[in-house]
Motif scaffolding. Sequence first.
Motif, PDB file in Angstrom:
ATOM      1  N   GLU A  39      29.988  43.574  43.971  1.00 25.74           N
ATOM      2  CA  GLU A  39      28.731  44.261  45.403  1.00 25.74           C
ATOM      3  C   GLU A  39      28.679  43.002  46.437  1.00 25.74           C
ATOM      4  OE1 GLU A  39      26.752  45.085  42.490  1.00 25.74           O
ATOM      5  OE2 GLU A  39      26.818  47.194  42.342  1.00 25.74           O
ATOM      6  N   LEU A  40      28.119  43.081  47.205  1.00 24.25           N
ATOM      7  CA  LEU A  40      28.109  41.901  48.317  1.00 24.25           C
ATOM      8  C   LEU A  40      26.847  41.258  47.285  1.00 24.25           C
ATOM      9  CD1 LEU A  40      28.482  41.760  52.030  1.00 24.25           C
ATOM     10  CD2 LEU A  40      26.377  42.484  51.685  1.00 24.25           C
ATOM     11  N   GLY A  41      27.733  39.681  48.175  1.00 24.26           N
ATOM     12  CA  GLY A  41      26.945  38.691  47.464  1.00 24.26           C
ATOM     13  C   GLY A  41      27.073  38.135  46.242  1.00 24.26           C
ATOM     14  N   LYS A  42      27.925  38.852  45.543  1.00 24.56           N
ATOM     15  CA  LYS A  42      28.136  38.844  43.997  1.00 24.56           C
ATOM     16  C   LYS A  42      29.318  38.421  43.182  1.00 24.56           C
ATOM     17  CE  LYS A  42      24.042  41.061  42.292  1.00 24.56           C
ATOM     18  NZ  LYS A  42      23.379  43.098  41.786  1.00 24.56           N
ATOM     19  N   ARG A  43      29.823  38.348  42.224  1.00 28.96           N
ATOM     20  CA  ARG A  43      30.636  37.977  41.860  1.00 28.96           C
ATOM     21  C   ARG A  43      31.519  39.165  41.422  1.00 28.96           C
ATOM     22  NH1 ARG A  43      28.288  34.889  36.972  1.00 28.96           N
ATOM     23  NH2 ARG A  43      26.894  34.302  37.148  1.00 28.96           N
ATOM     24  N   PRO A  44      32.808  39.360  41.439  1.00 25.46           N
ATOM     25  CA  PRO A  44      33.473  40.279  41.095  1.00 25.46           C
ATOM     26  C   PRO A  44      33.914  40.367  39.493  1.00 25.46           C
ATOM     27  CG  PRO A  44      35.288  38.584  42.298  1.00 25.46           C
ATOM     28  CD  PRO A  44      33.947  37.877  42.073  1.00 25.46           C
ATOM     29  N   GLN A  45      33.776  41.727  38.900  1.00 25.70           N
ATOM     30  CA  GLN A  45      33.297  41.729  37.283  1.00 25.70           C
ATOM     31  C   GLN A  45      34.206  43.124  37.701  1.00 25.70           C
ATOM     32  OE1 GLN A  45      29.214  42.794  36.791  1.00 25.70           O
ATOM     33  NE2 GLN A  45      29.613  40.499  36.471  1.00 25.70           N
ATOM     34  N   LEU A  46      34.622  42.656  36.091  1.00 25.42           N
ATOM     35  CA  LEU A  46      35.874  44.492  35.877  1.00 25.42           C
ATOM     36  C   LEU A  46      35.454  45.336  34.981  1.00 25.42           C
ATOM     37  CD1 LEU A  46      39.164  43.909  35.302  1.00 25.42           C
ATOM     38  CD2 LEU A  46      37.887  43.944  31.163  1.00 25.42           C
ATOM     39  N   ILE A  47      36.132  45.594  35.863  1.00 22.43           N
ATOM     40  CA  ILE A  47      35.291  47.073  35.634  1.00 22.43           C
ATOM     41  C   ILE A  47      36.523  48.201  34.705  1.00 22.43           C
ATOM     42  CG2 ILE A  47      33.892  47.671  37.844  1.00 22.43           C
ATOM     43  CD1 ILE A  47      36.779  49.736  38.541  1.00 22.43           C
ATOM     44  N   ILE A  48      37.363  47.780  34.547  1.00 20.99           N
ATOM     45  CA  ILE A  48      38.683  48.577  33.803  1.00 20.99           C
ATOM     46  C   ILE A  48      39.905  47.510  33.381  1.00 20.99           C
ATOM     47  CG2 ILE A  48      39.907  50.219  36.035  1.00 20.99           C
ATOM     48  CD1 ILE A  48      39.609  52.343  33.090  1.00 20.99           C
ATOM     49  N   ILE A  62      36.304  56.354  35.384  1.00 17.45           N
ATOM     50  CA  ILE A  62      37.063  55.705  35.843  1.00 17.45           C
ATOM     51  C   ILE A  62      38.329  55.666  35.129  1.00 17.45           C
ATOM     52  CG2 ILE A  62      37.616  53.165  36.379  1.00 17.45           C
ATOM     53  CD1 ILE A  62      34.467  52.679  36.537  1.00 17.45           C
ATOM     54  N   ALA A  63      39.096  55.449  35.331  1.00 15.02           N
ATOM     55  CA  ALA A  63      40.765  55.454  34.791  1.00 15.02           C
ATOM     56  C   ALA A  63      41.539  55.467  36.181  1.00 15.02           C
ATOM     57  CB  ALA A  63      41.382  57.155  35.262  1.00 15.02           C
ATOM     58  N   VAL A  64      42.531  54.875  35.074  1.00 18.16           N
ATOM     59  CA  VAL A  64      43.515  53.625  35.379  1.00 18.16           C
ATOM     60  C   VAL A  64      44.877  54.282  35.100  1.00 18.16           C
ATOM     61  CG1 VAL A  64      43.660  51.809  33.876  1.00 18.16           C
ATOM     62  CG2 VAL A  64      44.981  51.196  36.311  1.00 18.16           C
ATOM     63  N   THR A  65      45.633  54.319  36.096  1.00 20.85           N
ATOM     64  CA  THR A  65      47.187  54.901  36.331  1.00 20.85           C
ATOM     65  C   THR A  65      48.448  54.068  36.371  1.00 20.85           C
ATOM     66  OG1 THR A  65      47.347  56.382  37.921  1.00 20.85           O
ATOM     67  CG2 THR A  65      46.914  57.010  35.580  1.00 20.85           C
ATOM     68  N   LEU A  66      49.014  53.602  35.221  1.00 19.64           N
ATOM     69  CA  LEU A  66      50.765  52.550  35.685  1.00 19.64           C
ATOM     70  C   LEU A  66      51.635  53.393  35.445  1.00 19.64           C
ATOM     71  CD1 LEU A  66      51.443  49.875  35.610  1.00 19.64           C
ATOM     72  CD2 LEU A  66      51.315  49.419  33.562  1.00 19.64           C
ATOM     73  N   ASN A  67      52.784  52.988  36.615  1.00 19.56           N
ATOM     74  CA  ASN A  67      53.704  53.604  36.511  1.00 19.56           C
ATOM     75  C   ASN A  67      54.363  52.332  36.878  1.00 19.56           C
ATOM     76  OD1 ASN A  67      56.260  54.259  37.510  1.00 19.56           O
ATOM     77  ND2 ASN A  67      55.725  56.007  38.085  1.00 19.56           N
ATOM     78  N   LYS A  68      55.424  51.604  35.652  1.00 15.53           N
ATOM     79  CA  LYS A  68      56.150  50.345  35.383  1.00 15.53           C
ATOM     80  C   LYS A  68      57.118  50.930  36.997  1.00 15.53           C
ATOM     81  CE  LYS A  68      56.288  50.011  31.104  1.00 15.53           C
ATOM     82  NZ  LYS A  68      56.745  49.155  29.889  1.00 15.53           N
ATOM     83  N   THR A  69      58.174  52.134  36.533  1.00 13.85           N
ATOM     84  CA  THR A  69      59.117  51.922  37.396  1.00 13.85           C
ATOM     85  C   THR A  69      59.229  52.251  38.453  1.00 13.85           C
ATOM     86  OG1 THR A  69      59.478  53.342  35.504  1.00 13.85           O
ATOM     87  CG2 THR A  69      61.208  53.932  37.647  1.00 13.85           C
ATOM     88  N   ALA A  70      58.173  52.604  38.635  1.00 16.98           N
ATOM     89  CA  ALA A  70      58.171  52.121  40.253  1.00 16.98           C
ATOM     90  C   ALA A  70      57.524  51.063  40.504  1.00 16.98           C
ATOM     91  CB  ALA A  70      57.032  53.509  41.130  1.00 16.98           C
ATOM     92  N   HIS A  72      53.343  51.020  40.507  1.00 20.27           N
ATOM     93  CA  HIS A  72      52.823  50.652  41.238  1.00 20.27           C
ATOM     94  C   HIS A  72      51.003  51.294  39.860  1.00 20.27           C
ATOM     95  CE1 HIS A  72      52.729  55.391  41.553  1.00 20.27           C
ATOM     96  NE2 HIS A  72      53.913  55.395  41.943  1.00 20.27           N
ATOM     97  N   PHE A  73      50.141  51.005  39.989  1.00 18.74           N
ATOM     98  CA  PHE A  73      49.137  51.529  39.594  1.00 18.74           C
ATOM     99  C   PHE A  73      47.986  51.670  40.494  1.00 18.74           C
ATOM    100  CE2 PHE A  73      46.652  47.531  39.823  1.00 18.74           C
ATOM    101  CZ  PHE A  73      47.251  46.840  39.890  1.00 18.74           C
ATOM    102  N   SER A  74      47.139  52.649  40.160  1.00 14.61           N
ATOM    103  CA  SER A  74      45.944  53.258  40.332  1.00 14.61           C
ATOM    104  C   SER A  74      44.732  53.305  40.267  1.00 14.61           C
ATOM    105  CB  SER A  74      45.897  54.791  41.164  1.00 14.61           C
ATOM    106  OG  SER A  74      47.638  55.074  41.766  1.00 14.61           O
ATOM    107  N   LEU A  75      43.425  53.289  40.725  1.00 11.44           N
ATOM    108  CA  LEU A  75      41.984  53.520  40.063  1.00 11.44           C
ATOM    109  C   LEU A  75      41.801  55.033  41.162  1.00 11.44           C
ATOM    110  CD1 LEU A  75      39.246  52.251  39.402  1.00 11.44           C
ATOM    111  CD2 LEU A  75      39.025  51.791  41.102  1.00 11.44           C
ATOM    112  N   HIS A  76      40.946  55.451  39.852  1.00 10.34           N
ATOM    113  CA  HIS A  76      40.717  56.884  40.054  1.00 10.34           C
ATOM    114  C   HIS A  76      39.288  56.600  39.361  1.00 10.34           C
ATOM    115  CE1 HIS A  76      45.009  58.492  40.167  1.00 10.34           C
ATOM    116  NE2 HIS A  76      44.876  58.007  39.413  1.00 10.34           N
ATOM    117  N   ILE A  77      38.250  56.776  40.496  1.00  8.44           N
ATOM    118  CA  ILE A  77      36.829  57.795  40.537  1.00  8.44           C
ATOM    119  C   ILE A  77      36.524  59.006  40.657  1.00  8.44           C
ATOM    120  CG2 ILE A  77      34.701  56.283  40.867  1.00  8.44           C
ATOM    121  CD1 ILE A  77      35.436  53.700  41.994  1.00  8.44           C
ATOM    122  N   THR A  78      35.622  59.269  39.649  1.00  8.14           N
ATOM    123  CA  THR A  78      35.715  60.841  39.556  1.00  8.14           C
ATOM    124  C   THR A  78      34.161  61.010  39.605  1.00  8.14           C
ATOM    125  OG1 THR A  78      35.302  61.394  37.901  1.00  8.14           O
ATOM    126  CG2 THR A  78      37.438  61.218  38.401  1.00  8.14           C
TER     127      THR A  78
END
Lengths: 112, 114
Positions: A39-48, A62-70, A72-78
């Motif tokens: 967030e603006l003016g703050k330190r980074p914080q782990l979310i997942i 919050i979800a994270v998916t990982l495709n080791k073969t390709a 790539h990894f993605s963050l999903h926020i619903t």
Amino acid sequence: GENVEQHPSTLSVQEGDSAVIKCTYSDSASNYFPWYKQELGKRPQLIIDIRSNVGEKKDQRIAVTLNKTAKHFSLHITETQPEDSAVYFCAASKDSNYQLIWGAGTKLIIKP
Amino acid sequence: SAVISQKPSRDICQRGTSLTIQCQVDSQVTMMFWYRQQPGQSLTLIATANQGSEATYESGFVIDKFPISRPNLTFSTLTVSNMSPEDSSIYLCSVGPGLGTEAFFGQGTRLTVV
């Protein structure tokens, strides 16, 4: 060395909709992939985070998916909420040196 | 988890002078990392500091400009030497990640060089 690319640089979504941020990495030895919220003016914080022995991890909206073969990894926020507005960074590291290689960041804007 | 106290939180300095930033961790850690973050940009690693050895600097950063001390397993300092306006940025110290732990950050030092 490792390189992490992150897209998009800016993402604007309607409140209540989902947001997806994608990262790719180059070093197949990387085995740890965290996502940080800053967030603006703050330190980074782990979310997942996820390790390479797992394909998906979820924590409430919050979800994270990982495709080791390709490599790539993605963050999903619903069901996005105004407080989700921030800059999100992906990163990658490996156990040999624990050095985090960072993506360029995504500015997430939640429109009311 | 780790709690990192970083100071100063901000400073305005004259060009040509030096500023030392301190980070104190509430537990013993092997590696500490120093980053620079320009507003609106990602984190750029300056150097990795291990206790009892010389810091390892990333490309584009040199010891004469950014000397680092690591006297024990809970403390480190970064000095920004002979400052110019281009050194204006946010400087962050960090610990981790490690096996089973995440990375934690100090609150950052916002440096303005005039």
